[in-house]
Design an enzyme around this catalytic site. Structure first.
Site, PDB file in Angstrom:
ATOM      1  N   HIS A   1     -32.737   9.534 -16.080  1.00 58.23           N
ATOM      2  CA  HIS A   1     -33.370  10.477 -15.148  1.00 58.23           C
ATOM      3  C   HIS A   1     -34.338   9.719 -14.254  1.00 58.23           C
ATOM      4  O   HIS A   1     -35.246   9.057 -14.755  1.00 58.23           O
ATOM      5  CB  HIS A   1     -34.139  11.555 -15.921  1.00 58.23           C
ATOM      6  CG  HIS A   1     -33.224  12.475 -16.678  1.00 58.23           C
ATOM      7  ND1 HIS A   1     -33.614  13.186 -17.784  1.00 58.23           N
ATOM      8  CD2 HIS A   1     -31.929  12.796 -16.442  1.00 58.23           C
ATOM      9  CE1 HIS A   1     -32.588  13.907 -18.217  1.00 58.23           C
ATOM     10  NE2 HIS A   1     -31.550  13.691 -17.422  1.00 58.23           N
TER      11      HIS A   1
ATOM     12  N   THR B   1     -36.656  18.738 -19.276  1.00 56.13           N
ATOM     13  CA  THR B   1     -35.886  18.863 -20.522  1.00 56.13           C
ATOM     14  C   THR B   1     -36.750  18.555 -21.749  1.00 56.13           C
ATOM     15  O   THR B   1     -36.235  18.474 -22.857  1.00 56.13           O
ATOM     16  CB  THR B   1     -34.655  17.929 -20.530  1.00 56.13           C
ATOM     17  OG1 THR B   1     -35.102  16.567 -20.535  1.00 56.13           O
ATOM     18  CG2 THR B   1     -33.771  18.178 -19.321  1.00 56.13           C
TER      19      THR B   1
END
Ligand SMILES: *[C@@H]1O[C@H](CO)[C@@H](O)[C@H](O)[C@H]1NC(C)=O
Ligand SMILES: *[C@@H]1O[C@H](CO)[C@@H](O)[C@H](O)[C@H]1NC(C)=O
Ligand SMILES: [Zn+2]
Length: 285
Positions: A135, A218
């Site tokens: 990410h 997340t």
């Protein structure tokens, strides 16, 4: 035998968790307990998700993501934060295009991986999990910092890249992984050798195809503030290189409770009523 050990290990941790909640990925600190302590984790627009095969709309106006300052050579900070390996990016790199109305500035990048290469990614694409996912977190330039940005629904733009196991070491990652021995334990940090963000991306990095949806962090506190871009072109890395990630510890060096950082991915969350767009026309195989 292994499951019995695991069970005992979990029991031991309940008493610890009761005092103060330290979120993690396993046992009573794992994803199914997050929402008891962080209410946003129970929201309707959570990440990651499975990118469905059907019901994804081709959006002609999305176009490609453009990378600015990704070619600059910089020394960055690399750290083990107990949950992942994170690179805090210095200097100014940005993304634009891809339906983003304004510049988003790079803050940090980090990884999610599995104990084996059968799983590890947070997002799945048409039900398929990948051994690792990176990410690259960007925040909207007009907000002063990432802390400020996560209070706004359009605060973050996160780029998600999947990894596949290839037969050869990825040279651009070996340079970076050479520093891992300095950050084996939680809380440790060091500096990277001079590196280019561009070298972390899939090859070629022009005209990358992607999926787009609105979601969340997340990890706790799971704020629903992220514009997600999940790319289809994987980054290749060797099994030996993946194993280096699996050697990191979630505990501090002084701890006597040794735990590896493995399977540090949140399971996929329901899409609910959200739309998923893509910037390419054909179906993936
Ligand atoms: C490493 O990065 C360079 C420069 O971007 C690129 O030309 C090369 O293909 C990359 N190699 C690998 C194995 O990813
Ligand atoms: C994401 O949210 C914004 C703001 O509500 C909206 O304009 C945009 O269409 C949404 N994107 C998707 C893919 O649903
Ligand atoms: Zn992440």
């Amino acid at each position: 035998m292994e499951s019995t050990l695991f069970f005992i290990f979990c029991i031991l941790r309940i008493s610890l968790a009761a005092e103060s909640f330290h979120w993690g990925y396993h046992c009573v600190s794992g994803p199914s307990y997050w929402a008891q302590h962080f209410k946003d984790c129970a929201g309707n627009n959570q990440s990651p998700v499975d990118i469905p095969k059907e019901e994804v709309e081709y959006a002609e106006d999305l176009g490609f993501i453009e990378f600015y300052g990704y070619d600059d050579v910089r020394v960055n900070k690399i750290k083990n934060n107990g949950h992942t390996l994170q690179v805090d990016v210095t200097g100014d790199s940005y993304i634009l295009g891809g339906g983003l109305e304004i510049l988003y500035k790079v803050s940090q990048l980090h990884f999610h991986w599995g104990v084996t290469s059968d799983s590890g990614s947070e997002h799945t694409i048409h039900g398929k999990a990948y051994p690792m996912e990176m990410h690259i977190v960007h925040y909207k330039e007009k907000y002063d910092s990432i802390i400020d940005a996560i209070e706004h629904s359009d605060g973050l733009a996160v780029l998600s890249f999947m990894f596949e196991v290839g037969p050869l070491d990825n040279y651009n990652y070996s340079k970076f992984l050479g520093k891992l021995s300095d950050v084996i334990y939680s809380g440790e940090s060091t500096h990277t050798s001079p590196m280019r963000l561009a070298d972390m991306l899939p090859i070629p990095r022009r005209n990358l195809q992607y999926f787009r949806y609105n979601g969340s962090l997340t990890t706790p506190p799971c704020n629903e503030v992220a514009i997600w871009t999940v790319f289809t072109r994987p980054i290749y890395i060797s099994e030996l290189q993946l194993q280096q990630f699996r050697k990191l510890y979630a505990n501090e060096k002084s701890s006597n409770n040794y735990e590896r950082i493995i399977d540090n991915f949140r399971p996929v969350q329901p899409l609910n009523k959200r739309r998923v767009l893509k910037n390419f026309q054909f179906q993936l195989p």
